[in-house]
Enzyme design. Structure first.
Site, PDB file in Angstrom:
ATOM      1  N   ARG A 162      27.055 -32.060  13.617  1.00  0.00           N
ATOM      2  CA  ARG A 162      28.460 -31.649  13.792  1.00  0.00           C
ATOM      3  C   ARG A 162      28.986 -32.054  15.155  1.00  0.00           C
ATOM      4  O   ARG A 162      30.165 -32.381  15.302  1.00  0.00           O
ATOM      5  CB  ARG A 162      28.587 -30.142  13.615  1.00  0.00           C
ATOM      6  N   LYS A 191      27.709 -21.038  -9.255  1.00  0.00           N
ATOM      7  CA  LYS A 191      28.615 -20.220 -10.068  1.00  0.00           C
ATOM      8  C   LYS A 191      29.841 -20.966 -10.543  1.00  0.00           C
ATOM      9  O   LYS A 191      30.410 -21.773  -9.812  1.00  0.00           O
ATOM     10  CB  LYS A 191      29.125 -19.044  -9.230  1.00  0.00           C
ATOM     11  N   GLY A 200      28.414 -27.598   1.227  1.00  0.00           N
ATOM     12  CA  GLY A 200      27.316 -27.463   2.173  1.00  0.00           C
ATOM     13  C   GLY A 200      25.976 -27.856   1.575  1.00  0.00           C
ATOM     14  O   GLY A 200      25.255 -28.694   2.117  1.00  0.00           O
ATOM     15  N   GLY A 233      33.908 -24.992   2.479  1.00  0.00           N
ATOM     16  CA  GLY A 233      35.089 -24.268   2.012  1.00  0.00           C
ATOM     17  C   GLY A 233      36.356 -25.103   2.080  1.00  0.00           C
ATOM     18  O   GLY A 233      37.201 -25.040   1.183  1.00  0.00           O
TER      19      GLY A 233
HETATM   20  P1  ADP Z   1      27.701 -26.330  -2.470  1.00  0.00           P
HETATM   21  O1  ADP Z   1      27.268 -25.569  -1.234  1.00  0.00           O
HETATM   22  O2  ADP Z   1      27.293 -27.767  -2.417  1.00  0.00           O
HETATM   23  O3  ADP Z   1      29.149 -26.139  -2.784  1.00  0.00           O
HETATM   24  P2  ADP Z   1      26.862 -24.174  -4.208  1.00  0.00           P
HETATM   25  O4  ADP Z   1      26.762 -23.273  -3.021  1.00  0.00           O
HETATM   26  O5  ADP Z   1      27.953 -23.928  -5.176  1.00  0.00           O
HETATM   27  O6  ADP Z   1      26.905 -25.712  -3.718  1.00  0.00           O
HETATM   28  O7  ADP Z   1      25.534 -24.099  -5.052  1.00  0.00           O
HETATM   29  C1  ADP Z   1      24.278 -24.384  -4.495  1.00  0.00           C
HETATM   30  C2  ADP Z   1      23.243 -23.409  -4.961  1.00  0.00           C
HETATM   31  O8  ADP Z   1      23.173 -23.356  -6.378  1.00  0.00           O
HETATM   32  C3  ADP Z   1      21.870 -23.806  -4.493  1.00  0.00           C
HETATM   33  O9  ADP Z   1      21.344 -22.780  -3.666  1.00  0.00           O
HETATM   34  C4  ADP Z   1      21.050 -23.948  -5.760  1.00  0.00           C
HETATM   35  O10 ADP Z   1      19.735 -23.452  -5.649  1.00  0.00           O
HETATM   36  C5  ADP Z   1      21.833 -23.128  -6.757  1.00  0.00           C
HETATM   37  N1  ADP Z   1      21.577 -23.551  -8.134  1.00  0.00           N
HETATM   38  C6  ADP Z   1      21.894 -24.721  -8.692  1.00  0.00           C
HETATM   39  N2  ADP Z   1      21.482 -24.773  -9.968  1.00  0.00           N
HETATM   40  C7  ADP Z   1      20.890 -23.599 -10.225  1.00  0.00           C
HETATM   41  C8  ADP Z   1      20.261 -23.024 -11.394  1.00  0.00           C
HETATM   42  N3  ADP Z   1      20.185 -23.712 -12.545  1.00  0.00           N
HETATM   43  N4  ADP Z   1      19.777 -21.767 -11.302  1.00  0.00           N
HETATM   44  C9  ADP Z   1      19.867 -21.084 -10.141  1.00  0.00           C
HETATM   45  N5  ADP Z   1      20.429 -21.572  -9.026  1.00  0.00           N
HETATM   46  C10 ADP Z   1      20.943 -22.802  -9.061  1.00  0.00           C
HETATM   47 MG    MG Z   2      26.790 -23.512  -0.941  1.00  0.00          MG
END
Ligand code: ADP
Ligand code: MG
Length: 405
Positions: free
Chosen positions: A39, A201, A354, A377
């Site tokens: 960063r 989610k 992230g 975010g």
């Molecule tokens: P980003 O930070 O890239 O936006 P998210 O925070 O939405 O991504 O999601 C990342 C998390 O989702 C990771 O910690 C990962 O372990 C979890 N994850 C992805 N697929 C699954 C799954 N099938 N079951 C449980 N956790 C999952």
């Molecule tokens: Mg995340």
């Protein structure tokens, strides 16, 4: 919106809001040291430009969540030291980001000096977008530059309120670059445009999904979010993580995709295990054969093949959210395969989020994608089609400036 190149910097006190919210070692003999200075390095183009143009440079950031209190463990001292090493200058760190002592330091600067302000979030006014606090910051400078994309979705004093009190306001190179790449990918994309959406989610990404549907030609869904779509369309997902309150919404998203002629991809097979555990036995199963006592933790090989084949046709790809629980090696294959796919294709490829950014770095392919966003975010807010408050503030500041001159 003006950029830093549009403004006279020479001999002036230039306040640059950066994102130096770097990860620190929490324990051990390196405790308090920076684990990853990415960063800080990504702010260098703007900071070095200001110095090359004879500015008196004031650098400001938050670190962690001190919640309006002075907490020594969230001091920016390690970041000031790191920045000093990177640019080969001695950097003064103030005790407080506002106040008469800090004003005295700012007023006695000569061109080429670099002063780092202590953590903005030591004052509750920062996150409250407090006007009085913003005035305190504004009184330190003649020029304001926002180069902190990662906080630009938040109405914080150092990115929003401050713009009402500094005569010249502009975007730094990093903020500009983030917006330009996003615009190229989502507003004026070369088609086909594909979105790969995964992660934990549906609920956290529903608004983004709905907005994306207005622009994309294809969508690939992965991660735990896929479970909700599958279960919502009547497939038994065993013990997989799902959001029952969103089954109907998910089905509706798929209906809209069908109406719009968007190619909508869901996993056809998954890596299943009895628990989210590194030692759990794993098996690959078609989605309609999910064992009752298991959960889906990654996309399977047939899904990888379908997604990558479709992505090879894309000219633009936006990816947010891992395909599985990639922190555990047994569930990382889908995410890794997607990284290698988008690293290899001849397309504009943008990664945001992230965890998704971490996955790309872990696979060693960070240099082979077009752009990795520095904002989680903030990137999601762009995907949702929401204006970023800090960007709106810069646009407004330019209008005000024009009407005065
Ligand atoms: P980003 O930070 O890239 O936006 P998210 O925070 O939405 O991504 O999601 C990342 C998390 O989702 C990771 O910690 C990962 O372990 C979890 N994850 C992805 N697929 C699954 C799954 N099938 N079951 C449980 N956790 C999952
Ligand atoms: Mg995340």
């Amino acid at each position: 919106m003006l950029t830093v190149k549009d403004i006279e910097l020479s001999g002036r006190r230039v306040f640059v809001r950066v994102d130096f919210n770097v990860p620190l070692y929490q324990s051990g003999d390196k405790s308090g040291q920076i684990t990853d200075d990415a960063r800080i390095r990504r702010s260098l183009p703007t900071l070095e430009y200001a110095l090359a143009n004879n500015a008196k440079l004031l650098v400001a950031s938050h670190l962690g969540r001190p919640k309006g209190k002075v907490m020594p463990e969230f001091s920016l001292a390690p970041a000031a030291k790191c920045l000093g090493d990177l640019i080969g200058k001695k950097i003064i760190l103030t005790d407080d980001c506002i106040g008469s002592e800090t004003e005295g330091i700012a007023n006695s600067m000569t061109p080429g000096d670099v002063v780092m302000l202590e953590n903005l979030r030591f004052h509750s006014g920062e996150q409250q977008n407090d006007d009085e606090f913003a005035r305190g910051l504004a009184s330190l400078c003649d020029v304001y530059v926002n180069d902190a994309f990662a906080v630009s979705h938040r109405a914080n004093a150092s990115v929003v309120a401050i713009t009402r009190h500094v005569p010249d306001c502009a975007a730094g190179f990093l903020l500009q670059k983030e917006l330009d790449y996003f615009d190229q990918a989502m507003t004026h994309p070369e088609r086909p445009l594909a979105a790969v959406v995964g992660g934990a989610k549906v609920s956290s990404k529903l608004a983004a999904l709905e907005n994306i549907m207005r622009r994309v030609d294809m969508i690939m869904i992965g991660g735990a979010m896929a479970n909700t779509f599958l279960k919502g369309s009547g497939i038994d997902m065993g013990q997989s993580r799902v959001e029952p309150e969103l089954f109907e919404t998910a089905a509706n998203v798929m209906k809209i995709a069908a109406e719009k002629g968007i190619r909508f991809f869901l996993p056809v097979d998954v890596v299943a295990a009895p628990a989210l555990d590194a030692d759990a036995p794993i098996q690959v199963v078609p989605v309609n054969k999910m064992p009752e006592d298991q959960m889906a933790l990654d996309i399977g090989p047939a899904t990888i093949a379908r997604y990558t084949e479709a992505l090879f046709d894309a000219k633009t790809v936006v990816w947010n959210g891992p395909m599985g629980a990639f922190e555990i090696k047994s569930f990382a294959k889908g995410t890794e395969a997607l990284v290698h796919c988008i690293a290899a294709i001849d397309a504009l490829t943008i990664v945001g989020g992230g965890d998704t950014g971490v996955a790309v770095h872990n696979s060693g392919r960070a240099d082979d994608v077009s752009y990795i966003s520095t904002g989680g975010g903030a990137f999601l807010a762009l995907l949702e089609g929401k204006p970023l408050p800090a960007v709106a503030a810069l646009v407004e500041a330019e209008k005000q400036h024009e009407s005065i001159n």
